[in-house]
Structures are given as C-alpha cells and as structure tokens.
Design a protein around this motif. Structure first.
Motif, PDB file in Angstrom:
ATOM      1  N   GLY A 230      15.199  17.514  18.927  1.00 50.08           N
ATOM      2  CA  GLY A 230      15.640  16.140  19.094  1.00 50.08           C
ATOM      3  C   GLY A 230      15.271  15.271  17.916  1.00 50.08           C
ATOM      4  N   VAL A 231      15.521  13.983  18.082  1.00 48.64           N
ATOM      5  CA  VAL A 231      15.220  13.005  17.050  1.00 48.64           C
ATOM      6  C   VAL A 231      13.917  12.306  17.420  1.00 48.64           C
ATOM      7  N   TYR A 232      13.043  12.168  16.438  1.00 51.74           N
ATOM      8  CA  TYR A 232      11.757  11.503  16.619  1.00 51.74           C
ATOM      9  C   TYR A 232      11.660  10.362  15.618  1.00 51.74           C
ATOM     10  N   VAL A 233      10.948   9.340  16.006  1.00 52.30           N
ATOM     11  CA  VAL A 233      10.681   8.216  15.114  1.00 52.30           C
ATOM     12  C   VAL A 233       9.209   8.294  14.741  1.00 52.30           C
ATOM     13  N   TYR A 234       8.916   8.159  13.457  1.00 50.42           N
ATOM     14  CA  TYR A 234       7.516   8.151  13.046  1.00 50.42           C
ATOM     15  C   TYR A 234       7.219   6.892  12.242  1.00 50.42           C
ATOM     16  N   ARG A 235       5.996   6.424  12.414  1.00 48.91           N
ATOM     17  CA  ARG A 235       5.540   5.210  11.737  1.00 48.91           C
ATOM     18  C   ARG A 235       4.272   5.550  10.968  1.00 48.91           C
ATOM     19  N   VAL A 236       4.294   5.308   9.675  1.00 45.34           N
ATOM     20  CA  VAL A 236       3.135   5.529   8.815  1.00 45.34           C
ATOM     21  C   VAL A 236       2.573   4.148   8.481  1.00 45.34           C
TER      22      VAL A 236
ATOM     23  N   PRO B  22       0.004  12.241  -4.477  1.00 45.05           N
ATOM     24  CA  PRO B  22       0.757  12.580  -3.269  1.00 45.05           C
ATOM     25  C   PRO B  22      -0.176  13.140  -2.195  1.00 45.05           C
ATOM     26  N   ARG B  23       0.022  12.712  -0.966  1.00 37.94           N
ATOM     27  CA  ARG B  23      -0.771  13.171   0.178  1.00 37.94           C
ATOM     28  C   ARG B  23       0.166  13.699   1.241  1.00 37.94           C
ATOM     29  N   SER B  24      -0.332  14.626   2.045  1.00 36.59           N
ATOM     30  CA  SER B  24       0.482  15.160   3.133  1.00 36.59           C
ATOM     31  C   SER B  24      -0.379  15.416   4.359  1.00 36.59           C
ATOM     32  N   VAL B  25       0.241  15.227   5.521  1.00 35.96           N
ATOM     33  CA  VAL B  25      -0.404  15.473   6.805  1.00 35.96           C
ATOM     34  C   VAL B  25       0.523  16.402   7.591  1.00 35.96           C
ATOM     35  N   PRO B  26       0.029  17.584   8.000  1.00 35.57           N
ATOM     36  CA  PRO B  26       0.884  18.525   8.739  1.00 35.57           C
ATOM     37  C   PRO B  26       0.967  18.167  10.222  1.00 35.57           C
ATOM     38  N   TRP B  27       2.109  18.484  10.824  1.00 41.39           N
ATOM     39  CA  TRP B  27       2.309  18.327  12.271  1.00 41.39           C
ATOM     40  C   TRP B  27       2.862  19.652  12.791  1.00 41.39           C
ATOM     41  N   THR B  28       2.160  20.261  13.724  1.00 41.85           N
ATOM     42  CA  THR B  28       2.619  21.511  14.331  1.00 41.85           C
ATOM     43  C   THR B  28       3.674  21.176  15.373  1.00 41.85           C
ATOM     44  N   ILE B  29       4.888  21.698  15.181  1.00 43.78           N
ATOM     45  CA  ILE B  29       6.014  21.355  16.065  1.00 43.78           C
ATOM     46  C   ILE B  29       6.465  22.527  16.917  1.00 43.78           C
TER      47      ILE B  29
ATOM     48  N   PHE C  92       4.236  15.326   6.724  1.00 42.43           N
ATOM     49  CA  PHE C  92       4.467  13.919   6.450  1.00 42.43           C
ATOM     50  C   PHE C  92       3.881  13.666   5.067  1.00 42.43           C
ATOM     51  N   LYS C  93       4.708  13.224   4.129  1.00 47.36           N
ATOM     52  CA  LYS C  93       4.280  13.030   2.748  1.00 47.36           C
ATOM     53  C   LYS C  93       4.334  11.543   2.420  1.00 47.36           C
ATOM     54  N   PHE C  94       3.354  11.090   1.626  1.00 47.53           N
ATOM     55  CA  PHE C  94       3.288   9.695   1.222  1.00 47.53           C
ATOM     56  C   PHE C  94       2.396   9.565   0.004  1.00 47.53           C
ATOM     57  N   ARG C  95       2.458   8.381  -0.603  1.00 52.26           N
ATOM     58  CA  ARG C  95       1.638   8.059  -1.767  1.00 52.26           C
ATOM     59  C   ARG C  95       1.111   6.641  -1.564  1.00 52.26           C
ATOM     60  N   LEU C  96      -0.203   6.463  -1.685  1.00 58.28           N
ATOM     61  CA  LEU C  96      -0.837   5.159  -1.513  1.00 58.28           C
ATOM     62  C   LEU C  96      -1.093   4.500  -2.866  1.00 58.28           C
ATOM     63  N   THR C  97      -1.086   3.176  -2.883  1.00 62.43           N
ATOM     64  CA  THR C  97      -1.392   2.465  -4.120  1.00 62.43           C
ATOM     65  C   THR C  97      -2.855   2.044  -4.198  1.00 62.43           C
ATOM     66  N   ASP C  98      -3.599   2.198  -3.090  1.00 59.02           N
ATOM     67  CA  ASP C  98      -5.009   1.815  -3.067  1.00 59.02           C
ATOM     68  C   ASP C  98      -5.692   2.516  -1.904  1.00 59.02           C
TER      69      ASP C  98
ATOM     70  N   LEU D 111       0.825  -1.212   0.000  1.00 60.95           N
ATOM     71  CA  LEU D 111       0.000   0.000   0.000  1.00 60.95           C
ATOM     72  C   LEU D 111       0.855   1.257   0.000  1.00 60.95           C
ATOM     73  N   ILE D 112       1.981   1.202   0.705  1.00 57.83           N
ATOM     74  CA  ILE D 112       2.954   2.297   0.733  1.00 57.83           C
ATOM     75  C   ILE D 112       4.339   1.691   0.653  1.00 57.83           C
ATOM     76  N   SER D 113       5.291   2.461   0.167  1.00 56.09           N
ATOM     77  CA  SER D 113       6.665   1.975   0.094  1.00 56.09           C
ATOM     78  C   SER D 113       7.590   2.977   0.782  1.00 56.09           C
ATOM     79  N   GLU D 114       8.726   2.486   1.217  1.00 57.81           N
ATOM     80  CA  GLU D 114       9.663   3.309   1.980  1.00 57.81           C
ATOM     81  C   GLU D 114      10.103   4.552   1.216  1.00 57.81           C
ATOM     82  N   GLU D 115      10.329   4.438  -0.077  1.00 53.56           N
ATOM     83  CA  GLU D 115      10.782   5.601  -0.845  1.00 53.56           C
ATOM     84  C   GLU D 115       9.683   6.624  -1.086  1.00 53.56           C
ATOM     85  N   GLU D 116       8.431   6.263  -0.847  1.00 53.31           N
ATOM     86  CA  GLU D 116       7.306   7.185  -1.042  1.00 53.31           C
ATOM     87  C   GLU D 116       6.833   7.830   0.263  1.00 53.31           C
ATOM     88  N   VAL D 117       7.528   7.559   1.374  1.00 55.82           N
ATOM     89  CA  VAL D 117       7.188   8.134   2.676  1.00 55.82           C
ATOM     90  C   VAL D 117       8.366   8.983   3.123  1.00 55.82           C
ATOM     91  N   TYR D 118       8.105  10.279   3.426  1.00 56.88           N
ATOM     92  CA  TYR D 118       9.174  11.169   3.884  1.00 56.88           C
ATOM     93  C   TYR D 118       8.563  12.387   4.565  1.00 56.88           C
TER      94      TYR D 118
END
Length: 159
Positions: A134-140, A121-128, A84-90, A64-71
């Motif tokens: 610091g360093v954050y880990v995100y999971r899509v 392409p889709r994007s979701v904003p995060w107010t920081i 947060f940008k990504f592209r879905l296949t379905d 549904l998503i691939s590593e190179e399409e999530v950033y």
C-alpha cells in the motif's frame, strides 16, 4: 584540504566539508564522504572524479532539512527493507513517523545527529517484511537548537 589557524579560530570547523563544482548546474555540491579533522587543520574526502574542489562550511542558515534531500530507497519498496535517506545542515534530533492511509502511525524512529554530521548523507532502515502492500506517508522532522523543520512524503510498498 588544509586550512590555517585563522580559519580554525573564526569558523565552525566541525561543519567544514569538501565541495565539488558541478559545472553543468554551476553550483558547489558537498562530497558525501567528507569530514573535518580539527586537530589536523584539514578536511578530507574520498572523491570519485577529477574536478575543482573547495573546503567550505556546510549549512549556515536555511532549513535543517529540505524536501529534495529527503527520500526513500527504493520507492516503490519491495523485499524486506527500505532506507529513509536525508541530509542535515546542522546538529538535530530526527524523528521519522510512518502512517498508513487511514492515518494510523505504524512506526517511529528517533536518532540524534551532532554538528559533525552536518552535510553528510544519513539513512535509517525500516524493516517492511511484516508490512502490508500500500501507500504510506512518512514525516521526517528535525529538531535543532534554534529551529524545527519537517518534510512529509509518500512511499509505496509492493509485496
């Protein structure tokens, strides 16, 4: 790009997109502005340059998503927000979870995307603005009708 009634009857036209030929890599790439118009039997897109174009169905099979399409943009993040940008296949429900280095979840976003969103392409904003440097880990994570796929990456915030 128009298509005939046979195509409309035999393909998922809602997932049709305009692709352009990237001759340097010899691959077809989706035009991010393309959209299907099943009522008009056509697929349209705003294109930035002249090359070969083709209408094709986006995302048949595969994840549904691939590593190179999530950033994220920007990364490292400065200022008030990051995308947060990504592209879905379905069609899928997408959940983005953000964790600090201690493994504590600091934010979560959930969005639903339909079949007509495939390949775009889709994007979701995060107010920081209130987030510490610091360093954050995100999971899509994308949950579709028949499968679930997830991508985990890191993001730096600099104040």
């Amino acid at each position: 790009i128009g298509y005939d009634a046979w195509t409309a009857a035999n393909l998922p036209v809602k997932k049709m997109r305009v692709f352009w030929l990237d001759e340097t890599a010899n691959v077809w790439r989706v035009v991010g502005t393309s959209k299907a118009d099943p009522a008009g039997n056509q697929v349209t897109a705003d294109v930035p340059h002249f090359t070969r174009f083709r209408a094709m169905v986006y995302g048949t099979g595969g994840p549904l998503i691939s590593e190179e399409e999530v950033y994220t943009v920007p990364n490292p993040a400065r200022g008030d927000s990051v995308l947060f940008k990504f592209r879905l296949t379905d069609a899928a429900d997408v959940t983005i979870r953000i964790y600090n280095v201690a493994g504590e979840q600091v934010e979560e976003f959930t969005r639903s995307y339909g079949e007509t969103d495939a390949g775009l392409p889709r994007s979701v904003p995060w107010t920081i603005s209130a987030v510490a440097s610091g360093v954050y880990v995100y999971r899509v994570e994308a949950v579709g009708k028949t499968r679930t796929d997830a991508v985990t990456k890191k993001l730096a915030v600099i104040k």
